[in-house]
Design an enzyme around this catalytic site. Structure first.
Site, mmCIF file in Angstrom:
data_model
loop_
_atom_site.group_PDB
_atom_site.id
_atom_site.type_symbol
_atom_site.label_atom_id
_atom_site.label_comp_id
_atom_site.label_asym_id
_atom_site.label_seq_id
_atom_site.Cartn_x
_atom_site.Cartn_y
_atom_site.Cartn_z
ATOM 1 N N ASP A 5 -17.140 5.289 5.493
ATOM 2 C CA ASP A 5 -17.807 5.937 4.369
ATOM 3 C C ASP A 5 -18.577 4.877 3.590
ATOM 4 O O ASP A 5 -18.021 3.825 3.262
ATOM 5 C CB ASP A 5 -16.748 6.598 3.480
ATOM 6 N N ASP A 44 -17.631 9.141 -1.077
ATOM 7 C CA ASP A 44 -17.253 10.557 -1.169
ATOM 8 C C ASP A 44 -16.082 10.903 -0.248
ATOM 9 O O ASP A 44 -15.699 12.064 -0.120
ATOM 10 C CB ASP A 44 -18.459 11.476 -0.901
ATOM 11 N N ASP A 82 -20.210 8.392 7.064
ATOM 12 C CA ASP A 82 -21.623 8.752 7.084
ATOM 13 C C ASP A 82 -22.423 7.779 7.954
ATOM 14 O O ASP A 82 -21.870 6.807 8.482
ATOM 15 C CB ASP A 82 -22.168 8.813 5.646
ATOM 16 N N ASP A 142 -24.329 14.430 20.114
ATOM 17 C CA ASP A 142 -23.594 15.609 20.535
ATOM 18 C C ASP A 142 -24.563 16.776 20.473
ATOM 19 O O ASP A 142 -25.238 16.978 19.462
ATOM 20 C CB ASP A 142 -22.435 15.841 19.544
ATOM 21 N N ASP A 197 -21.570 19.874 24.408
ATOM 22 C CA ASP A 197 -20.342 20.547 24.017
ATOM 23 C C ASP A 197 -20.061 21.740 24.944
ATOM 24 O O ASP A 197 -20.981 22.468 25.316
ATOM 25 C CB ASP A 197 -20.530 21.042 22.573
ATOM 26 N N GLU A 212 -19.089 18.207 28.507
ATOM 27 C CA GLU A 212 -17.670 18.420 28.198
ATOM 28 C C GLU A 212 -17.176 19.591 29.041
ATOM 29 O O GLU A 212 -17.646 20.717 28.871
ATOM 30 C CB GLU A 212 -17.467 18.747 26.709
ATOM 31 N N HIS A 234 -11.575 13.681 19.946
ATOM 32 C CA HIS A 234 -11.243 14.273 18.655
ATOM 33 C C HIS A 234 -10.519 15.611 18.767
ATOM 34 O O HIS A 234 -10.243 16.243 17.751
ATOM 35 C CB HIS A 234 -12.532 14.444 17.850
ATOM 36 N N ASP A 235 -10.268 16.063 19.977
ATOM 37 C CA ASP A 235 -9.597 17.351 20.177
ATOM 38 C C ASP A 235 -8.157 17.221 20.655
ATOM 39 O O ASP A 235 -7.439 18.215 20.709
ATOM 40 C CB ASP A 235 -10.368 18.188 21.216
HETATM 41 C C1 GLC Z 1 -15.682 21.284 21.767
HETATM 42 C C2 GLC Z 1 -15.501 20.236 20.698
HETATM 43 C C3 GLC Z 1 -14.530 20.759 19.689
HETATM 44 C C4 GLC Z 1 -15.113 22.006 19.067
HETATM 45 C C5 GLC Z 1 -15.426 23.040 20.134
HETATM 46 C C6 GLC Z 1 -16.279 24.139 19.609
HETATM 47 O O1 GLC Z 1 -14.515 21.492 22.482
HETATM 48 O O2 GLC Z 1 -15.101 19.036 21.266
HETATM 49 O O3 GLC Z 1 -14.247 19.823 18.697
HETATM 50 O O4 GLC Z 1 -14.219 22.538 18.143
HETATM 51 O O5 GLC Z 1 -16.155 22.465 21.202
HETATM 52 O O6 GLC Z 1 -17.575 23.670 19.356
HETATM 53 MG MG MG Z 2 -19.787 9.331 2.679
#
Ligand code: GLC
Ligand code: MG
Length: 532
Positions: free
Chosen positions: A24, A28, A32, A101, A203, A266, A327-328
């Site tokens: 950051d 906030d 970023d 992404d 995605d 993905e 991140h999932d």
């Molecule tokens: C993909 C992303 C995930 C998101 C999902 C819907 O799996 O990695 O974080 O929630 O798509 O867009």
């Molecule tokens: Mg910030």
């Protein structure tokens, strides 16, 4: 093939930045673009080739940026388009690449396209989304379920039809059978490619086209109550449809007009389905993400057989890849423990194929428990009793010993763990025996040795909890032996005899030792041996 003939995304490695949590710059509490710029020297030092940044576009943040309301803008929370241009420039200045992404399967319900589409049945954009009449009894068109819980169909009072959403109702799916949708998304791709972006991580690529007849999905006989409700049916008709490959091929065509850009998909599918995403004549995705190191049981025999199956299944001319975290999913250190996570890192960075690292995994960062009243992730909030929140793997990057680990001067959007004063970049960089130093040396070695980044993969037959293979290029050969358990085990390879020197080890006091034949591997031990 000569080394020069390999492209950057084959030789190098990808690092995923979850932008809310990296750095950051304005206090906030949310990371970023300026923050990412401040940390590029770190990524360069680490030896990263390409930075993939999760969505930074305008979004109501129902799914933290994966619900996009403008594909060609920057969310003010992350900065401005000027900041973005600067980020791209700074990345390129350091001879690195930037991957964005791309979320083409669905938009936000606040995207102007959807607002138009839902405004009336005869709006020109009505067919940009998937609208269906109810069944005669008023119920949903079929039994499809949303990944984030509940039905995948949402009733629209005004126009008296249902629309389909594979994820949240705030994420309506686009109708990719409509050529106007296709063209609009290809425009988006060209917008960023023209700016100089080096590729996209697409995605949910395997979701993009659904069965034309919208047939019911079959029930899942193996459903367990602790699983997401989505698992109650098998998504046979809502995902991985044959026509998806036409779409991917069109995306690839857009990419092919530019120099050396990369298309990553993905895709959560078994190997034989996954490899179809390389496309006919390799004109599909360059890298259909391979999540085996995330989804399989951490067991040497299971992993070995899948690695061999994957190696054999990749089409001629296709390039493998490996992902250790994202991140999932829960972080690797939380899945297999700290000591074993080093072994996992060694596996990721010595297998044949492009590795993708998730920010913080190079420090051995763990999932951070988030108290129920601080949960942010909709997947966690919608199915509170199932422990599905993705927040624990999305906590702020741990940079130093200062307050909030140097991530923010404000209140971080997700809490940090108590141990950040030990587990952080500053402390670990100084300690030659730290997790980070180990990763750093491993990456450096991989980048220096063609055998490790482009060499052939030769399986080594072993048993018990051990996993072993050779990487070779021209005259150079490396033997990698990994103990995937906490207990000692004897390495007695069945199909090779070998002699060499340990170049890198999870326990560094073993390094530089000569080694040959049958040896005892300590628990959680990994060896990288340069063969004579
Ligand atoms: C993909 C992303 C995930 C998101 C999902 C819907 O799996 O990695 O974080 O929630 O798509 O867009
Ligand atoms: Mg910030």
């Amino acid at each position: 093939m000569k080394d020069q003939q390999y492209l950057w995304w084959q030789k190098g490695l990808v690092y995923q930045v979850y932008p809310r949590s990296f750095q950051d710059s304005d206090g906030d509490g949310v990371g970023d673009l300026k923050g990412i710029i401040q940390r590029l020297d770190y990524l360069k030092w680490l030896g990263i080739t390409a930075v993939w940044v999760s969505p930074i576009y305008p979004s109501p943040m129902a799914d933290y940026g994966y619900d996009i309301s403008d594909y060609q803008g920057i969310h003010p929370l992350f900065g401005t388009m000027e900041d973005f241009d600067q980020l791209l420039e700074e990345v390129h200045k350091r001879d690195m690449k930037l991957i964005l992404d791309l979320v083409p399967n669905h938009t936000s319900n606040e995207h102007p396209w959807f607002l138009e589409s839902r405004s009336s049945r005869n709006n020109p954009k009505r067919d940009w989304y998937i609208w269906e009449d109810p069944k005669e009894d008023g119920s949903e068109p079929n039994n499809w379920l949303a990944v984030f819980g509940g039905s995948a169909w949402e009733w629209d009072e005004k126009t008296e039809q249902y629309y389909y959403h594979a994820f949240l109702k705030e994420q309506p799916d686009l109708n990719w059978r409509n050529p106007e949708v296709q063209q609009a998304m290809f425009e988006v791709m060209r917008f960023w490619l023209d700016k100089g972006v080096d590729g996209f991580r697409v995605d949910v690529m395997w979701h993009m086209i659904k069965d034309k007849q919208l047939r019911d999905n079959p029930p899942n006989p193996n459903y367990q109550p602790q699983q997401s409700t989505y698992e109650q049916v098998i998504p046979a008709y809502s995902t991985d449809q044959p026509e998806v490959h036409d779409i991917v091929a069109m995306m690839r065509e857009v990419m092919n007009k530019y120099d050396e850009r990369v298309l990553i998909g993905e895709i959560y599918l078994p190997i034989h389905r996954l490899v179809t995403y390389y496309g006919q004549d390799n004109q599909g995705a360059h890298l259909p993400f391979n999540f085996m190191l995330i989804t399989l049981d951490w067991n040497a025999r299971t992993l070995t057989s899948h690695i061999d199956e994957y190696e054999a299944a990749i089409p001629e001319g296709g390039w493998p890849n490996w992902v250790i975290g994202n991140h999932d999913k829960p972080r690797i250190t939380s899945r297999v423990g700290q000591a074993q996570a080093k072994v996992a890192g060694m596996l990721l960075l010595t297998l044949r194929g492009t590795p993708t690292l998730y920010y913080g995994d190079e420090l051995g960062m763990r999932d951070v428990p988030i108290p129920p009243d601080e949960v942010q992730d909709p997947q966690g909030l919608n199915m509170p009793d199932k422990n599905l929140s993705r927040d624990p793997a999305r906590t702020p990057m741990q940079w130093d010993t200062s307050e909030n680990a140097g991530f923010t001067s404000g209140k971080p959007w997700l809490r940090l763990p108590a141990n950040y004063k030990r587990v952080n970049v500053e402390v670990q960089k100084e300690d030659p025996y730290s997790f980070l130093s180990f990763y750093h040396r491993l990456i450096k070695l991989r980048q220096e040795e063609p055998a490790l980044h482009v060499g052939d993969y030769v399986p080594v037959v072993t048993d018990g909890p051990l996993l072993a293979f050779i990487r070779e290029h021209e005259e150079k050969r490396f033997l990698i032996v990994l103990n995937l358990s906490h207990k000692p085990s004897i390495f007695s390879p069945k199909n090779i005899s070998y002699k060499g020197k340990v170049i890198l080890a999870t326990e560094s006091d073993l390094e530089n030792n000569r080694i040959e034949g049958v040896i005892t591997m300590g628990g959680d031990e990994g060896l990288l041996i340069q063969l004579d």
